[in-house]
Design an enzyme around this catalytic site. Structure first.
Site, PDB file in Angstrom:
ATOM      1  N   GLY A  45       8.141  -0.717   4.744  1.00  0.00           N
ATOM      2  CA  GLY A  45       9.336   0.917   5.532  1.00  0.00           C
ATOM      3  C   GLY A  45      10.653   0.076   4.496  1.00  0.00           C
ATOM      4  O   GLY A  45      10.501   1.199   3.746  1.00  0.00           O
ATOM      5  N   SER A 112       5.674  -4.600  -0.725  1.00  0.00           N
ATOM      6  CA  SER A 112       6.797  -3.271  -0.844  1.00  0.00           C
ATOM      7  C   SER A 112       8.301  -3.260  -0.259  1.00  0.00           C
ATOM      8  O   SER A 112       8.821  -3.978  -0.642  1.00  0.00           O
ATOM      9  CB  SER A 112       5.853  -1.960   0.250  1.00  0.00           C
ATOM     10  OG  SER A 112       6.494  -0.587   0.255  1.00  0.00           O
ATOM     11  N   TRP A 113       9.063  -2.763   0.695  1.00  0.00           N
ATOM     12  CA  TRP A 113       9.442  -3.110   1.337  1.00  0.00           C
ATOM     13  C   TRP A 113      10.107  -4.642   1.666  1.00  0.00           C
ATOM     14  O   TRP A 113      11.048  -4.931   1.709  1.00  0.00           O
ATOM     15  CB  TRP A 113      10.931  -2.142   2.546  1.00  0.00           C
ATOM     16  CG  TRP A 113      11.538  -2.368   2.951  1.00  0.00           C
ATOM     17  CD1 TRP A 113      11.246  -3.707   4.453  1.00  0.00           C
ATOM     18  CD2 TRP A 113      13.260  -3.223   3.188  1.00  0.00           C
ATOM     19  NE1 TRP A 113      12.214  -3.950   4.384  1.00  0.00           N
ATOM     20  CE2 TRP A 113      13.865  -3.642   3.788  1.00  0.00           C
ATOM     21  CE3 TRP A 113      13.130  -2.490   1.745  1.00  0.00           C
ATOM     22  CZ2 TRP A 113      14.963  -4.070   3.692  1.00  0.00           C
ATOM     23  CZ3 TRP A 113      15.122  -3.018   1.656  1.00  0.00           C
ATOM     24  CH2 TRP A 113      15.562  -3.145   2.575  1.00  0.00           C
ATOM     25  N   ASP A 267      -0.134   2.715  -8.205  1.00  0.00           N
ATOM     26  CA  ASP A 267       1.010   2.698  -7.528  1.00  0.00           C
ATOM     27  C   ASP A 267       1.665   3.936  -7.386  1.00  0.00           C
ATOM     28  O   ASP A 267       2.813   3.738  -8.210  1.00  0.00           O
ATOM     29  CB  ASP A 267       1.546   1.005  -7.135  1.00  0.00           C
ATOM     30  CG  ASP A 267       2.455   1.246  -6.032  1.00  0.00           C
ATOM     31  OD1 ASP A 267       3.214   2.379  -5.400  1.00  0.00           O
ATOM     32  OD2 ASP A 267       2.996   0.224  -5.771  1.00  0.00           O
ATOM     33  N   HIS A 295      -0.886   1.269  -3.583  1.00  0.00           N
ATOM     34  CA  HIS A 295       0.512   1.182  -2.858  1.00  0.00           C
ATOM     35  C   HIS A 295      -0.290  -0.371  -1.705  1.00  0.00           C
ATOM     36  O   HIS A 295       0.747  -0.672  -1.777  1.00  0.00           O
ATOM     37  CB  HIS A 295       1.307   2.180  -2.532  1.00  0.00           C
ATOM     38  CG  HIS A 295       2.966   1.340  -2.120  1.00  0.00           C
ATOM     39  ND1 HIS A 295       3.692   0.439  -2.890  1.00  0.00           N
ATOM     40  CD2 HIS A 295       2.960   1.712  -0.601  1.00  0.00           C
ATOM     41  CE1 HIS A 295       4.111  -0.074  -2.141  1.00  0.00           C
ATOM     42  NE2 HIS A 295       4.220   0.432  -0.597  1.00  0.00           N
TER      43      HIS A 295
HETATM   44  N1  STX Z   1       9.068   2.702   0.847  1.00  0.00           N
HETATM   45  C1  STX Z   1       8.171   1.106   0.571  1.00  0.00           C
HETATM   46  C2  STX Z   1       7.938   0.458   1.744  1.00  0.00           C
HETATM   47  O1  STX Z   1       7.839  -0.143   1.943  1.00  0.00           O
HETATM   48  C3  STX Z   1       9.847   3.628   0.276  1.00  0.00           C
HETATM   49  C4  STX Z   1       6.168   1.490   2.413  1.00  0.00           C
HETATM   50  N2  STX Z   1       5.220   2.354   1.654  1.00  0.00           N
HETATM   51  N3  STX Z   1       4.966   2.301   2.212  1.00  0.00           N
HETATM   52  C5  STX Z   1       4.876   1.676   3.202  1.00  0.00           C
HETATM   53  O2  STX Z   1       5.937   0.768   3.541  1.00  0.00           O
HETATM   54  C6  STX Z   1       3.787   2.432   4.783  1.00  0.00           C
HETATM   55  C7  STX Z   1       3.021   1.022   4.584  1.00  0.00           C
HETATM   56  C8  STX Z   1       5.325   2.094   5.673  1.00  0.00           C
HETATM   57  C9  STX Z   1       2.993   3.445   4.558  1.00  0.00           C
END
Ligand code: STX
Length: 318
Positions: A45, A112-113, A267, A295
């Site tokens: 997120g 990701s985050w 990604d 991703h």
């Molecule tokens: N957000 C990067 C991230 O953490 C810019 C992220 N990208 N997609 C997601 O998280 C979901 C899994 C929430 C779709």
């Protein structure tokens, strides 16, 4: 979802709420073996929350896996709360959880985050980290935000981008994040929810190599989308509360911490370049590009590499 690489579904052996800075209360759970190698899972997120499959990267005989919903999302309360919600508060929360559970050092696992937060945490508290497993590297540089919200991903998914900007006026499109922020935090719940759905649909639509209706359905459910959109937008208009290029600049602090970086070649949310730059700045890391993935942690090739990395660390730190 293809779940073949994952361990079987598992229920937590312990779950509790931890009161942190008021009004925030965090949902925390533990899975697997209470005597196992401690690992903490950091979701994406920010604002995405944990999902049941997130428990399944960790061999339940060898790991004591700690999963939490970060401030304001998932089962943590208040839902969607932005006050007192910032990167360094989340880092403090991890320390509070670690201390509450009596854990000296743990493996930190995030995508990701969750990779952003893992790096911020490890650079601040390197002595608490046994090893790092990070996926879909998101360094939160201006270039990373611009790639996903200004120019970059919109050239790969132009039809989804069109839907994303459709609810904004021409003037608002020049500063999309702030326009969305006003809608997401404004007084009209209907406008806010429509904005949350559009925001989360954009992200979910770009998340996988192949279109995945289940992913889109999950992230556009208001019970997920509202927190995801509000919290992401809040963090991104504040540049994730980081100094420019801070995570790469301070990567030297990771020296001596073993790590695996997993990134999908395709990604579209987080540029593969970020993973490579991190690997260059962090000599003790291994970099794995998955040739047939986007991703998301649930993509088959990504699952396989994450489970492999977690299995190796379980052996190493047993
Ligand atoms: N957000 C990067 C991230 O953490 C810019 C992220 N990208 N997609 C997601 O998280 C979901 C899994 C929430 C779709």
């Amino acid at each position: 979802m293809n779940q073949s690489a994952l361990y079987p579904p598992i229920e937590p052996y312990n779950a509790f709420e931890l009161a942190v800075d008021p009004p925030h209360r965090l949902y925390v759970e533990e899975c697997g073996n209470p005597e196992g190698v401690p690992v903490v899972f950091l979701h994406g997120g920010p604002g995405g929350g944990c999902e049941p499959y997130h428990r399944r990267f960790f061999d339940p005989r060898r790991y004591r896996a700690v999963l939490l919903d970060q401030r304001g999302c998932g089962r943590s309360t208040p839902y969607g709360e932005l006050d007192g919600n910032d990167t360094w508060a989340l880092v403090r929360d991890l320390e509070a959880i670690r201390e509450r559970l009596g854990i000296e050092r743990w493996v930190v696992f995030g995508g990701s985050w969750g990779s952003t937060l893992a790096l911020a945490y490890a650079e601040k508290h390197p002595d608490r980290v046994l090893g790092l497993i990070v996926r879909g590297i998101f360094l939160c540089r201006q270039a990373d935000l611009d790639w996903f919200y200004v120019h970059g991903a919109n050239r790969i998914f132009p039809e989804h981008w069109e839907d994303f900007i459709a609810l904004l006026s021409d003037a608002e499109r020049a500063d999309l994040a702030n326009a969305y922020y006003r809608r997401l935090t404004g007084p009209d719940a209907g406008i806010a929810e429509a904005a949350a759905r559009a925001w989360s649909t954009w992200e979910a639509s770009c998340a996988t190599l192949l279109p995945d209706p289940e992913v889109i359905e999950h992230f556009t459910d208001p019970a997920v989308a509202v927190a995801l959109a509000r919290i992401e937008c809040h963090y991104f208009v504040n540049r994730a509360f980081l100094e420019p290029d801070q995570l790469l600049r301070d990567a030297g602090r990771l020296a001596g911490i073993p790590g695996v970086i997993v990134h999908g070649r395709w990604d579209a949310i987080c540029m593969p370049e970020g993973a490579h730059s991190l690997h260059r700045a962090w000599p003790d890391s291994e970099l794995v590009f998955v040739p047939d993935a986007g991703h998301l942690a649930s993509e088959p090739g990504i699952q396989r590499e994450l489970v492999r990395a977690a299995d190796n660390f379980a052996e190493r730190f047993a």
